[in-house]
Design an enzyme around this catalytic site. Structure first.
Site, PDB file in Angstrom:
ATOM      1  CE  LYS A  51      -3.646  -2.289   2.335  1.00 43.34           C
ATOM      2  NZ  LYS A  51      -4.434  -2.802   3.648  1.00 43.34           N
ATOM      3  CD  GLN A  95      -3.618  -4.297   6.636  1.00 37.72           C
ATOM      4  OE1 GLN A  95      -3.551  -3.426   6.096  1.00 37.72           O
ATOM      5  NE2 GLN A  95      -4.077  -5.495   6.288  1.00 37.72           N
ATOM      6  CG  ASP A 118      -9.198   0.746   5.781  1.00 39.77           C
ATOM      7  OD1 ASP A 118      -8.952   0.282   4.502  1.00 39.77           O
ATOM      8  OD2 ASP A 118      -8.294   0.543   6.439  1.00 39.77           O
TER       9      ASP A 118
END
Ligand code: GUN
Length: 292
Positions: A51, A95, A118
């Site tokens: 990412k 994460q 997200d």
């Protein structure tokens, strides 16, 4: 049988993102993404690395924070608050999953919803459910929907079975598919580990989205002849024939399922690259919205 090339589609989308980044920069805004990983799960570190690398490659400002497994809730919250307040950061990603002693829900709720690329914050969950175009949509289901659209697979009126009910994939996937519009208008069934006659339910699907997190769980008897199968799983399993001693497999037993399919995504090279492309896309959206 059509093999859906997620890697190629993701590359195309990333080129569009690269152009959008350049445009923003010419207006004095460099999109900024902060990714945070806590603990030492090797898969999480690999995801976060790609990412961060992709964001930098597309011309974004990219920050990666690696925190030890012993990080406290307060220390992690402090990082989130710091990025919330940082005008150079438009998107923040922590994460998942964090170590067990971390209350993930509290972390997600601490995010500024405008930086929640997200789509995990309750404000964005609600907006997705409502079909609000201002939502940040979780990257993996958004990528699956985009794969269907780019591959010319009609969802309107289709019977779609989403196998899995997680907040990261299953639930938002179901909302996207049932919402009105392109890539939506489907008749959606959400099935999971407790579903009765699971194989028979899945075998009703015109489109099956496998997101149950179990290696090669979906066998040939789960799939109708001519169905489209999107495999969200990324599972590392032991493989004595490979030099590494392991390999990646999806949630679908590809070898026995693929011959029955009209189209199917491979693992790797299917949904995975799309998740990252959608994260980059969401980060550009966040920067564009911040600049308005
Ligand atoms: N873990 C697995 N998928 C994701 C994702 O899309 N975002 C974050 N933050 N963690 C994940």
């Amino acid at each position: 049988m059509q093999l859906i090339d997620g890697k190629a589609i993701a590359q195309r989308i990333n080129e569009q993102t690269r152009t959008a980044v350049a445009q923003l920069k010419s207006n004095g805004i460099t999109p900024g993404l902060a990714v945070v990983v806590v603990g030492d799960d090797p898969a999480s570190h690999a995801y976060v690395r790609s990412k961060e690398r992709t964001a930098a490659d597309l011309g974004m400002h990219s920050v990666k924070i690696e925190m030890p497994a012993a990080t406290t809730q307060e220390q992690l919250l402090a990082e989130v608050h710091r990025f919330n307040a940082d005008p150079a950061i438009h998107g923040i990603l922590v994460q998942s999953p964090p170590p067990k002693h971390i209350d993930e829900r509290a972390i997600v709720e601490a995010l500024d919803p405008r930086k929640d690329v997200d789509g995990f914050h309750p404000v964005n969950v609600a907006k997705v459910a409502m079909g609000d175009p201002d939502a940040f949509v979780p990257c993996t289901p958004l990528g699956c929907q985009r794969l269907l659209i780019e591959s010319g697979i009609e969802t309107a009126g289709a019977n779609v079975v989403v196998l899995g009910r997680s907040m990261i994939v299953g639930k938002p996937m179901a909302f996207l598919l049932m919402n009105k519009g392109r890539g939506g208008d489907a008749t959606v069934t959400v099935a999971h580990s407790r579903t009765k006659n699971l194989a028979a339910v899945c075998a009703q699907a015109d489109i099956l989205i496998a997101a149950i997190g179990q290696p090669e769980f979906v066998k040939a008897n789960f799939v109708r002849e001519g169905a489209v199968v999107i495999d969200v799983g990324i599972n590392r399993v032991t493989d004595r024939t490979s030099p590494k001693g392991s390999k990646l497999v999806g949630d679908v037993a590809f070898a026995e399922v693929a011959p029955k399919c009209r189209a199917i995504t491979p693992v790797p090279g299917g949904v995975g690259p799309m998740t990252i492309a959608m994260l980059m896309h969401n980060t550009v959206l966040a920067a564009q919205r911040a600049g308005r």
